[in-house]
Design an enzyme around this catalytic site. Sequence first.
Site, mmCIF file in Angstrom:
data_model
loop_
_atom_site.group_PDB
_atom_site.id
_atom_site.type_symbol
_atom_site.label_atom_id
_atom_site.label_comp_id
_atom_site.label_asym_id
_atom_site.label_seq_id
_atom_site.Cartn_x
_atom_site.Cartn_y
_atom_site.Cartn_z
ATOM 1 N N CYS A 172 17.856 63.232 52.616
ATOM 2 C CA CYS A 172 17.155 63.344 51.241
ATOM 3 C C CYS A 172 15.968 62.375 51.407
ATOM 4 C CB CYS A 172 17.539 64.848 50.658
ATOM 5 S SG CYS A 172 17.668 66.119 50.706
ATOM 6 N N CYS A 212 17.003 60.969 47.412
ATOM 7 C CA CYS A 212 18.560 60.785 46.915
ATOM 8 C C CYS A 212 19.159 59.720 46.758
ATOM 9 C CB CYS A 212 19.311 62.160 47.375
ATOM 10 S SG CYS A 212 20.936 62.215 47.360
ATOM 11 N N SER A 238 27.262 73.628 45.509
ATOM 12 C CA SER A 238 25.887 73.584 45.969
ATOM 13 C C SER A 238 25.589 72.929 47.848
ATOM 14 C CB SER A 238 24.875 72.318 45.018
ATOM 15 O OG SER A 238 23.864 71.806 45.283
ATOM 16 N N ASN A 254 14.472 62.404 38.423
ATOM 17 C CA ASN A 254 14.697 61.207 38.594
ATOM 18 C C ASN A 254 15.092 60.284 39.492
ATOM 19 O OD1 ASN A 254 15.944 60.887 35.459
ATOM 20 N ND2 ASN A 254 16.944 62.994 36.422
ATOM 21 N N CYS A 286 20.935 63.750 38.275
ATOM 22 C CA CYS A 286 20.732 64.648 40.050
ATOM 23 C C CYS A 286 19.674 63.314 40.797
ATOM 24 C CB CYS A 286 19.878 66.367 39.669
ATOM 25 S SG CYS A 286 20.461 66.916 41.322
HETATM 26 S S1 SF4 Z 1 23.011 64.646 48.298
HETATM 27 FE FE1 SF4 Z 1 22.060 66.725 48.351
HETATM 28 S S2 SF4 Z 1 20.259 65.304 48.007
HETATM 29 FE FE2 SF4 Z 1 21.402 63.772 48.690
HETATM 30 S S3 SF4 Z 1 20.673 63.903 51.091
HETATM 31 FE FE3 SF4 Z 1 22.758 64.333 50.954
HETATM 32 S S4 SF4 Z 1 22.205 66.997 50.876
HETATM 33 FE FE4 SF4 Z 1 19.895 65.691 50.295
#
Ligand code: SF4
Length: 347
Positions: free
Chosen positions: A127, A130, A201, A300, A340
């Site tokens: 992602c 992230c 999640s 963030n 997050c």
């Molecule tokens: S930890 Fe979650 S938000 Fe980050 S790259 Fe992996 S799936 Fe995507």
Amino acid sequence: MTEKKDQHAAAPLPDLRNYTRPELEAALAGLGEKPSHAAAIFNAVYKKHAANLAALPLVPVRVGAALVRGFSLKPLEAPELLRVSRDGTKKMLFNFSGGAPAECVVLPAKDRQAACLSSQSGCACGCTFCATGGLGLKRSLEPREITAQFEACLKEAGTLNSLVFMGMGEPFLNWENVKKAILILSDSKGRHFPQAKMTVSTVGVIPVIEELAASDLKVRLAVSVVAAEKELRARLAPMEKVYPIRRVVEAVRAYCRAKEALVMFEYILFPGVNDRPSDSALLAGLIGDIPCRVNLIPYNPPGGPGGETPRIKAFQRELIAAGVRTYLRLERGADIGAACGQLAAGN
Ligand code: SF4
């Protein structure tokens, strides 16, 4: 000569902390011992923190000797680093074997405390928003490494009211080990932490959503939407190309029916990208018929607190007007890279 010796070197014994109680019962039967001793063993290891397999409290000496033949019980890993945020959030860094760093976070609120655990060291999902995704995947964590994070969080917090698997990694891409950790932590002879207080999640791994729907597990499901529009979502969360959001939402709909449960949708707001009125309308259209709540999360960036998310309250009003239960998530720990999307294993 050395080669011959290596060929006959004994394989390392499996760690007992990677076993659920039913697995331990089966292993005890295989060692010629009564499966019922598994209850006392779980109690000794998880409640009394006994460390000597040969002499676990309330476990007969003969069974202890069999355990020593069949298992190892390595010392539980402890975090190498603890950082404390201005708002009381605590982030801990583990360095698991083979160069596999992972972080967990204690999130204190007024009258309750949550722990956020990692399921993998790094993440393969990529992602773009992230920090963990930027690391790539180092490896999936073992059950014992996940429960070690729980123990560290509990030690820091004193008591924990809830657990979320929202740290580093995609829990559904390490589901066998995450499921084992859930079963170990919730076992009535061990920590007995309620499954209903655990949330897992995912960015939308459909086969595991379907497996969860058909299982007896009581854990709650959270799904990260990222964006309701598929091209935008594919740019932000490449998993869209494997599991498109429309099919993810269909799987969630079936999950809610099978479990008679609510689902939590998480939506990070990227100003000017996915927070327009057209985005809230698309989101409401996508999930409006599902028993759910939406958590709106301000973005963030990796490495520091986020800027303004000026549309967040308007976005909430638009969803509520469309009949979608919506909450603003108070972001915590952004000053120590614990919010997050910021976990980067100390980077
Ligand atoms: S930890 Fe979650 S938000 Fe980050 S790259 Fe992996 S799936 Fe995507």
